[in-house]
Design a protein around this motif. Structure first.
Motif, PDB file in Angstrom:
ATOM      1  N   LEU A 277       0.935  -1.116  -0.047  1.00  0.00           N
ATOM      2  CA  LEU A 277      -0.093   0.001   0.038  1.00  0.00           C
ATOM      3  C   LEU A 277       0.954   1.389   0.166  1.00  0.00           C
ATOM      4  CD1 LEU A 277      -1.584   0.814   3.564  1.00  0.00           C
ATOM      5  CD2 LEU A 277      -0.040  -1.197   3.167  1.00  0.00           C
ATOM      6  N   ILE A 278       0.299   2.281  -0.533  1.00  0.00           N
ATOM      7  CA  ILE A 278       0.747   3.575  -0.663  1.00  0.00           C
ATOM      8  C   ILE A 278      -0.068   4.496  -0.187  1.00  0.00           C
ATOM      9  CG2 ILE A 278       1.687   5.504  -2.148  1.00  0.00           C
ATOM     10  CD1 ILE A 278       2.704   3.161  -3.959  1.00  0.00           C
ATOM     11  N   GLU A 279       0.293   5.585   0.986  1.00  0.00           N
ATOM     12  CA  GLU A 279      -0.218   6.749   1.060  1.00  0.00           C
ATOM     13  C   GLU A 279       0.325   7.953  -0.092  1.00  0.00           C
ATOM     14  OE1 GLU A 279      -3.255   7.663   2.845  1.00  0.00           O
ATOM     15  OE2 GLU A 279      -3.314   5.424   2.709  1.00  0.00           O
ATOM     16  N   CYS A 280      -0.361   8.383  -0.820  1.00  0.00           N
ATOM     17  CA  CYS A 280      -0.021   9.034  -1.771  1.00  0.00           C
ATOM     18  C   CYS A 280      -0.290  10.800  -1.589  1.00  0.00           C
ATOM     19  CB  CYS A 280      -0.220   8.671  -3.299  1.00  0.00           C
ATOM     20  SG  CYS A 280       0.206   9.531  -4.812  1.00  0.00           S
ATOM     21  N   HIS A 281       0.590  11.650  -2.026  1.00  0.00           N
ATOM     22  CA  HIS A 281       0.056  12.889  -1.952  1.00  0.00           C
ATOM     23  C   HIS A 281      -0.640  13.228  -3.144  1.00  0.00           C
ATOM     24  CE1 HIS A 281       0.494  17.572  -3.191  1.00  0.00           C
ATOM     25  NE2 HIS A 281       0.779  17.462  -1.612  1.00  0.00           N
ATOM     26  N   ASP A 282      -2.092  12.972  -3.171  1.00  0.00           N
ATOM     27  CA  ASP A 282      -2.906  13.149  -4.160  1.00  0.00           C
ATOM     28  C   ASP A 282      -4.019  14.483  -4.112  1.00  0.00           C
ATOM     29  OD1 ASP A 282      -4.308  12.449  -2.127  1.00  0.00           O
ATOM     30  OD2 ASP A 282      -5.594  10.934  -3.183  1.00  0.00           O
ATOM     31  N   ALA A 283      -3.158  15.574  -4.015  1.00  0.00           N
ATOM     32  CA  ALA A 283      -3.901  16.938  -3.732  1.00  0.00           C
ATOM     33  C   ALA A 283      -4.835  16.934  -4.942  1.00  0.00           C
ATOM     34  CB  ALA A 283      -3.012  17.953  -3.438  1.00  0.00           C
ATOM     35  N   PHE A 284      -4.418  16.658  -6.127  1.00  0.00           N
ATOM     36  CA  PHE A 284      -5.189  16.912  -7.403  1.00  0.00           C
ATOM     37  C   PHE A 284      -5.133  15.380  -7.996  1.00  0.00           C
ATOM     38  CE2 PHE A 284      -3.403  20.922  -6.268  1.00  0.00           C
ATOM     39  CZ  PHE A 284      -4.445  21.877  -6.149  1.00  0.00           C
ATOM     40  N   ALA A 285      -6.334  15.169  -8.646  1.00  0.00           N
ATOM     41  CA  ALA A 285      -6.561  13.783  -8.942  1.00  0.00           C
ATOM     42  C   ALA A 285      -5.335  13.201  -9.946  1.00  0.00           C
ATOM     43  CB  ALA A 285      -7.671  13.679  -9.885  1.00  0.00           C
ATOM     44  N   VAL A 286      -4.838  13.949 -10.943  1.00  0.00           N
ATOM     45  CA  VAL A 286      -3.541  13.456 -11.849  1.00  0.00           C
ATOM     46  C   VAL A 286      -2.498  13.228 -10.997  1.00  0.00           C
ATOM     47  CG1 VAL A 286      -2.843  15.793 -12.270  1.00  0.00           C
ATOM     48  CG2 VAL A 286      -2.662  14.065 -14.128  1.00  0.00           C
ATOM     49  N   GLU A 287      -2.283  13.774  -9.864  1.00  0.00           N
ATOM     50  CA  GLU A 287      -1.067  13.581  -9.045  1.00  0.00           C
ATOM     51  C   GLU A 287      -0.935  12.105  -8.955  1.00  0.00           C
ATOM     52  OE1 GLU A 287       0.658  16.541  -6.542  1.00  0.00           O
ATOM     53  OE2 GLU A 287      -1.384  16.979  -6.011  1.00  0.00           O
ATOM     54  N   GLU A 288      -2.015  11.529  -8.678  1.00  0.00           N
ATOM     55  CA  GLU A 288      -1.820  10.121  -8.319  1.00  0.00           C
ATOM     56  C   GLU A 288      -1.386   9.116  -9.372  1.00  0.00           C
ATOM     57  OE1 GLU A 288      -4.669   7.833  -5.959  1.00  0.00           O
ATOM     58  OE2 GLU A 288      -4.610   6.333  -7.410  1.00  0.00           O
ATOM     59  N   LEU A 289      -1.780   9.514 -10.838  1.00  0.00           N
ATOM     60  CA  LEU A 289      -1.414   8.882 -11.869  1.00  0.00           C
ATOM     61  C   LEU A 289       0.178   9.114 -12.047  1.00  0.00           C
ATOM     62  CD1 LEU A 289      -4.458   9.326 -14.027  1.00  0.00           C
ATOM     63  CD2 LEU A 289      -3.911   7.574 -12.452  1.00  0.00           C
ATOM     64  N   LEU A 290       0.536  10.388 -11.941  1.00  0.00           N
ATOM     65  CA  LEU A 290       1.899  10.812 -12.258  1.00  0.00           C
ATOM     66  C   LEU A 290       2.822  10.044 -11.204  1.00  0.00           C
ATOM     67  CD1 LEU A 290       1.387  14.646 -12.594  1.00  0.00           C
ATOM     68  CD2 LEU A 290       2.158  13.019 -14.345  1.00  0.00           C
ATOM     69  N   TYR A 291       2.405  10.049  -9.847  1.00  0.00           N
ATOM     70  CA  TYR A 291       3.232   9.424  -8.955  1.00  0.00           C
ATOM     71  C   TYR A 291       3.475   7.911  -8.749  1.00  0.00           C
ATOM     72  CZ  TYR A 291       3.087  14.471  -7.348  1.00  0.00           C
ATOM     73  OH  TYR A 291       3.144  15.785  -7.371  1.00  0.00           O
ATOM     74  N   VAL A 292       2.422   7.298  -9.080  1.00  0.00           N
ATOM     75  CA  VAL A 292       2.775   5.741  -9.017  1.00  0.00           C
ATOM     76  C   VAL A 292       3.590   5.509 -10.332  1.00  0.00           C
ATOM     77  CG1 VAL A 292       0.280   5.421  -7.957  1.00  0.00           C
ATOM     78  CG2 VAL A 292       0.370   5.519 -10.547  1.00  0.00           C
ATOM     79  N   GLU A 293       3.567   6.140 -11.422  1.00  0.00           N
ATOM     80  CA  GLU A 293       4.329   5.974 -12.389  1.00  0.00           C
ATOM     81  C   GLU A 293       5.822   6.347 -11.927  1.00  0.00           C
ATOM     82  OE1 GLU A 293       3.045   7.978 -15.848  1.00  0.00           O
ATOM     83  OE2 GLU A 293       0.863   6.902 -15.847  1.00  0.00           O
TER      84      GLU A 293
END
Length: 382
Positions: A277-293
Motif C-alpha cells: 500500500l501507498i499513501e500518496c500526495h494526491d492533492a489533485f487527481a492527476v497527481e496519483e497517476l503521475l506519482y505511481v508511475e
C-alpha cells in the motif's frame, strides 16, 4: 560518510492518534491536537511522562503553538519544536522524530501535526528576487496544466483521470477520520464547478482542520515500557529531498518523487513490487497517476490503465490512498503527513476494518511540499 536510517538503531511506530479532518470551524487547535495526542498515548499504552521530545508540524497557526497546547498534559520539561515544510510539515516532523530515536538521543519521541486554515504567506514572495511566474500560477492551475499534458501525451480521457477521485471517495467513505465520507460516482466527480481546466471541485483536495499524532520508540524502550512489539511496525526508510536539475524532465514533481522514492527503496531494501500500500500526495487527481508511475509501480502513461484494472484499489496489487488520500481524507496541511503514517500503521497492524488491504506488510508514505520538497517513508511489519 553519510549514514541512513537503517544503519542506525531500529525505530518503530508504537502509537497513533487522529482528530478527524473537517471543515474549518470553532474547534480550538488545542482541542484538535490534544485529541490526537491522547489517542496516540492510549494506543501505545504510554503516559505523557514517557515521551522525551516533540516535533509538531504546522503551517498556518502562527508562532509557537506547541507549548500552549501540550502544557495541558503536564509540564515535563521536554524539548518541543515547531516544524514547517509546507504540505510536508507532518512528514518532516515524523522524519525528525525518527532520526532522534535512531540516533539514541531519545528513546520515545512524538511527531504530530495540527492546523487550522489561516493566512498563508509564502516566504518566497519576500525573497527579493522576482521570477517570471511568481504566485500567478495557483497550484490547481499548475496541476490542471499537468493533467492536460498527461492526457495529450498518453491519449488519456478526462474521465480516466477523474476515476482517481471516484476510487478515493470509496476509501474515504470507510474512514471515520476523513473529511469527505461519501462515495462519489464518476458523474458526480465530473460535475461542475470547474476549478481549472478539466479539474473539478471533487478532483481537488479540501483544506480544513485536524490533527494527527505518531509516537515512535526504540526497541529498548519497547522492552523497558512493556509495549506491544507485535503492533509496532519498523520505519525502514526516511528520505527527504529538494528539487534538483532534471535535464529534459517533463515535470519536476514526478522527477523529484522518482528520485526520493528510489533512495527510499535503496535504504529500505525493497522495491515497488514489495509494496502492499501507498499513501500518496494526491492533492489533485492527476497527481496519483503521475506519482505511481514515478514510483515504478508501472510504466509511463500506464497509471490510468493500472487504476482501471483495480490494481490500486483496496484488495488490488498495491492499494493507493486507502485512507481516502488527500482528495477524501482531506489536507489540513500540518497534520497530513503524520496522518499518512497513522494509516500505514493501522493497515500494517491489520486494524483498518472495512478499508483493510489484505495481508499488508510493507507500506510507503509520500508527500511533496512547496519548495519543492519530497518526503518518503517506508514502514514494514515484522
Amino acid at each position: 560518510m553519510a549514514r541512513t536510517l537503517r544503519e542506525l538503531r531500529p525505530v518503530r511506530v508504537v502509537g497513533i492518534g487522529l482528530h478527524r479532518y473537517q471543515r474549518a470551524g470553532d474547534t480550538p487547535y488545542v482541542t484538535l491536537g490534544l485529541t490526537a495526542v491522547r489517542e496516540a498515548l492510549a494506543d501505545a499504552g504510554l503516559q505523557w511522562r514517557d515521551v522525551e521530545s516533540v516535533y509538531n508540524g504546522t503551517a498556518m497557526l502562527g508562532m509557537a503553538p506547541t507549548r500552549p497546547m501540550l502544557r495541558h498534559l503536564g509540564a515535563t520539561g521536554i524539548p518541543m519544536a515547531q516544524v514547517e515544510n509546507a504540505s510536508a510539515s507532518g512528514s518532516t516532523a515524523f522524519a525528525q522524530a525518527c532520526l532522534e530515536v535512531a540516533s539514541g538521543i531519545s528513546d520515545v519521541a512524538l511527531a504530530m501535526g495540527v492546523d487550522k486554515p489561516g493566512p498563508m504567506a509564502i516566504a518566497g514572495a519576500k525573497a527579493g528576487i522576482r521570477d517570471l511566474v511568481g504566485a500567478r500560477v495557483a497550484p490547481f492551475t499548475h496541476f490542471a496544466l499537468l493533467s492536460n499534458e498527461y492526457m495529450h501525451r498518453y491519449g488519456v480521457r478526462p474521465e480516466q483521470v477523474a476515476q482517481v477521485a471516484v476510487k478515493n471517495s470509496r476509501n474515504g467513505a470507510a474512514n471515520p477520520y476523513a473529511q469527505r465520507q461519501k462515495v462519489r460516482s464518476l458523474e458526480e466527480v465530473l460535475a461542475p464547478p470547474q476549478i481549472s481546466g478539466t479539474l473539478t471541485r471533487l478532483q481537488c483536495c479540501p483544506i480544513g482542520e485536524g490533527a494527527a499524532a505518531v509516537i515512535v520508540a526504540s526497541d529498548d524502550a519497547i522492552r523497558r515500557l512493556g509495549l506491544a512489539a507485535s503492533r509496532a511496525p519498523r520505519v525502514l526508510a526516511s528520505v527527504t529531498r529538494t528539487e534538483s536539475v532534471y535535464p529534459g524532465a517533463k515535470n519536476f514533481d514526478a522527477e523529484l518523487t522518482s528520485e526520493t522514492t528510489s533512495l527510499a527503496y535503496e535504504q529500505a531494501g525493497v522495491g515497488p513490487q514489495d509494496l502492499d500500500l501507498i499513501e500518496c500526495h494526491d492533492a489533485f487527481a492527476v497527481e496519483e497517476l503521475l506519482y505511481v508511475e514515478a514510483m515504478g509501480l508501472c510504466g509511463e502513461g500506464e497509471g490510468a490503465a493500472m487504476l482501471a484494472n483495480g490494481d490500486t484499489a483496496i484488495g488490488g496489487r498495491c492499494a493507493v490512498s486507502a485512507s481516502g488520500g488527500l482528495l477524501s481524507m482531506g489536507h489540513p496541511i500540518g497534520p497530513t503527513g503524520a496522518g499518512q503514517i497513522c494509516e500505514l500503521t493501522r493497515q500494517l497492524r491489520g486494524e483498518a476494518g472495512p478499508r483493510q488491504q489484505p495481508e499488508a506488510r510493507t507500506g510507503l508514505a509520500h508527500m511533496v511540499g512547496i519548495g519543492a520538497v519530497c518526503v518518503v517513508h517506508v514502514l514494514q511489519r515484522d
